[in-house]
Design a protein around this motif. Structure first.
Motif, mmCIF file in Angstrom:
data_model
loop_
_atom_site.group_PDB
_atom_site.id
_atom_site.type_symbol
_atom_site.label_atom_id
_atom_site.label_comp_id
_atom_site.label_asym_id
_atom_site.label_seq_id
_atom_site.Cartn_x
_atom_site.Cartn_y
_atom_site.Cartn_z
ATOM 1 N N PRO A 7 0.828 -1.217 0.000
ATOM 2 C CA PRO A 7 0.000 0.000 0.000
ATOM 3 C C PRO A 7 0.860 1.264 0.000
ATOM 4 O O PRO A 7 2.067 1.210 0.236
ATOM 5 N N ALA A 8 0.210 2.386 -0.240
ATOM 6 C CA ALA A 8 0.869 3.671 -0.011
ATOM 7 C C ALA A 8 1.113 3.785 1.488
ATOM 8 O O ALA A 8 0.395 3.186 2.287
ATOM 9 N N ARG A 9 2.144 4.573 1.872
ATOM 10 C CA ARG A 9 2.475 4.603 3.289
ATOM 11 C C ARG A 9 3.291 5.837 3.626
ATOM 12 O O ARG A 9 4.023 6.359 2.795
ATOM 13 N N GLU A 10 3.151 6.277 4.871
ATOM 14 C CA GLU A 10 4.103 7.228 5.434
ATOM 15 C C GLU A 10 4.532 6.701 6.788
ATOM 16 O O GLU A 10 3.794 5.966 7.438
ATOM 17 N N THR A 11 5.739 7.060 7.160
ATOM 18 C CA THR A 11 6.292 6.686 8.460
ATOM 19 C C THR A 11 6.827 7.957 9.101
ATOM 20 O O THR A 11 7.602 8.679 8.476
ATOM 21 N N VAL A 12 6.389 8.214 10.317
ATOM 22 C CA VAL A 12 6.832 9.425 11.002
ATOM 23 C C VAL A 12 7.313 9.095 12.402
ATOM 24 O O VAL A 12 6.784 8.215 13.064
ATOM 25 N N GLN A 13 8.332 9.815 12.817
ATOM 26 C CA GLN A 13 8.805 9.712 14.186
ATOM 27 C C GLN A 13 8.028 10.714 15.020
ATOM 28 O O GLN A 13 7.845 11.862 14.610
ATOM 29 N N VAL A 14 7.562 10.258 16.178
ATOM 30 C CA VAL A 14 6.738 11.105 17.041
ATOM 31 C C VAL A 14 7.382 11.237 18.418
ATOM 32 O O VAL A 14 8.263 10.467 18.782
ATOM 33 N N ALA A 15 6.915 12.204 19.174
ATOM 34 C CA ALA A 15 7.470 12.455 20.507
ATOM 35 C C ALA A 15 6.970 11.457 21.541
ATOM 36 O O ALA A 15 7.681 11.106 22.473
ATOM 37 N N ALA A 16 5.733 10.978 21.385
ATOM 38 C CA ALA A 16 5.162 10.039 22.354
ATOM 39 C C ALA A 16 4.005 9.291 21.712
ATOM 40 O O ALA A 16 3.342 9.805 20.811
#
Length: 126
Positions: A102-111
């Motif tokens: 699939p289409a996708r995004e990956t993000v780093q988050v604070a919590a």
């Protein structure tokens, strides 16, 4: 358009005012899943690999409850605490799909909820 609430005891119960998934027409919107084991209600956080497998299994059970599989997933979002875990998360994630991804995004988050390291949501269509 009629919407249908999808909930299954094979995935963790929501920990807030939301449902595991909503089916609207041929689209399924699955809430972000964390590594909460549905039977024990305990987090599976031995390592990032086992944690990611639990997240993917939770997603798999919700997709199944809606009559879908990972082959129906058209979009996913991965939230991670540490981008250094990306390659191991990505390796586990890839094992649940065959053929087209699939289409996708990956993000780093604070919590993330409950101090987990990864949360994944998906959108599927039939």
């Amino acid at each position: 358009m009629e919407k249908q609430i999808i909930n299954t005891p094979q995935a963790p119960a929501p920990i807030g005012p939301y449902n595991q998934a909503i089916k609207a027409g041929n689209m399924l919107f699955v809430s972000g899943q964390i590594a909460l084991h549905p039977e024990t209600n305990q987090l599976v956080m031995d390592d990032i690999v086992s944690e990611t497998h639990q997240v993917m299994q939770n997603l798999q059970h919700i997709l199944s409850a809606a009559g879908m599989t990972f082959s129906d997933v058209v979009k996913s979002t991965i939230f991670i605490m540490d981008m250094n875990d990306f390659s191991r998360i990505n390796e586990v994630y890839g094992q649940y799909f065959s053929g087209s991804f699939p289409a996708r995004e990956t993000v780093q988050v604070a919590a993330l909820p409950k101090g987990v390291n990864v949360e994944i949501s998906v959108i599927a269509a039939q």
